[in-house]
Design an enzyme around this catalytic site. Sequence first.
Site, mmCIF file in Angstrom:
data_model
loop_
_atom_site.group_PDB
_atom_site.id
_atom_site.type_symbol
_atom_site.label_atom_id
_atom_site.label_comp_id
_atom_site.label_asym_id
_atom_site.label_seq_id
_atom_site.Cartn_x
_atom_site.Cartn_y
_atom_site.Cartn_z
ATOM 1 N N ASP A 167 -2.689 9.450 6.197
ATOM 2 C CA ASP A 167 -1.599 8.558 5.688
ATOM 3 C C ASP A 167 -0.496 9.094 5.450
ATOM 4 O O ASP A 167 0.480 8.518 5.472
ATOM 5 C CB ASP A 167 -2.564 7.592 4.528
ATOM 6 C CG ASP A 167 -3.479 6.852 5.166
ATOM 7 O OD1 ASP A 167 -3.142 5.364 5.319
ATOM 8 O OD2 ASP A 167 -4.685 7.236 5.373
ATOM 9 N N ARG A 225 0.765 -1.117 -0.173
ATOM 10 C CA ARG A 225 -0.027 -0.001 -0.173
ATOM 11 C C ARG A 225 0.721 1.185 0.023
ATOM 12 O O ARG A 225 1.167 1.778 1.202
ATOM 13 C CB ARG A 225 -0.923 0.083 1.190
ATOM 14 C CG ARG A 225 -1.812 -1.221 1.276
ATOM 15 C CD ARG A 225 -3.106 -1.092 2.262
ATOM 16 N NE ARG A 225 -3.937 0.040 1.432
ATOM 17 C CZ ARG A 225 -5.064 0.543 2.108
ATOM 18 N NH1 ARG A 225 -5.275 0.269 3.152
ATOM 19 N NH2 ARG A 225 -5.561 1.384 1.250
#
Length: 340
Positions: A235, A96
């Site tokens: 994030d 990711r």
Amino acid sequence: MIKVNMPTLHDKSVMIEDDKVRILDRRVFPMETTYVECTTVEEVALAITDMVTQSGGPFYAASAGLVLAAHAAQKLPLADRLDTFTKAAEQLINTRPTNDMIRTAVGRVIRALPAIIDSENLSCATEKLVRGIWREHNEEGVRLGEYAAELIADGDTILTHCWGESTIIETVAAALRLGKNFKMICSETRPYLQGSRLTAHSVAEMGVDVTVITDNMGAAAMDAGMVQHLMTAADRVTGAGHVINKVGTLQLAIVAQHFGIPYTAMVKRPDFSAMNPEDVPMEMRDPDEVLYCLGHRTATPLAKGWYPAFDMTPPGLITNIATSNGIFPPCDLHKSQPDR
């Protein structure tokens, strides 16, 4: 100081046990408490890719995966050990790529390897290293939470989006220790419902009054005067103050500015190697994921999906960025670097 009960999954999301790594399956928590067992780096990488763990979870899972890499490298000649770690690191980072914590966790382990690579018990040495990194990571989260909690006024209702394991939760904990009274509103966060399952469950366990809304109710809640502060994890935050977070954050930030509601984004450390949004790889997930919810199809079979996992909120929509080194407006984010 008031004692605060932390949520049950706070320190049990990833566990290193002998020759395996157990990862709490957050796709079904809290309705079910089950773990995915991984015995190889490949299995850990797949668990991260398949959303078994999210938010801060991949930090722990990826670094724990390198303990499994150490198990494999233990049997190899010294010259081949580093190559095993390098390949494992690349595989984990690629799971990711938008979430900066995976790269951070893996990078910290790899940079420390020269001191332990020739250890007689490489597995034990790597696990000790990883657990030390976990402690430091947790301490950074506590510091961030203490800074961010100062922004919460008594009586506030905070709207948050998605799941902020070591940012939102530590902020809530710090605010409770200060004796502040506040409420939370969690957007459900489709399609995995991290907000309605993970965040709402965790803050409720801590004793906070929490309300769940669907993802299209944020503007209505602000218009009704129900929200005094928008707070989310991130994030990744660029060096120039762009916030990359779960898709849906941008629309909430736009609405918050319209209603004059402050927006605080939280990240332990901004990424000064990425100064612009173009420097951040943005993950596009399988479009079919938005056609389902918790394993059940919710869309007509005649439709197709579209799923950008993250969106980018520009600095102009952000009031503050909370870091482990303090609170900064986006324009002063460079001051968060310890060496400045």
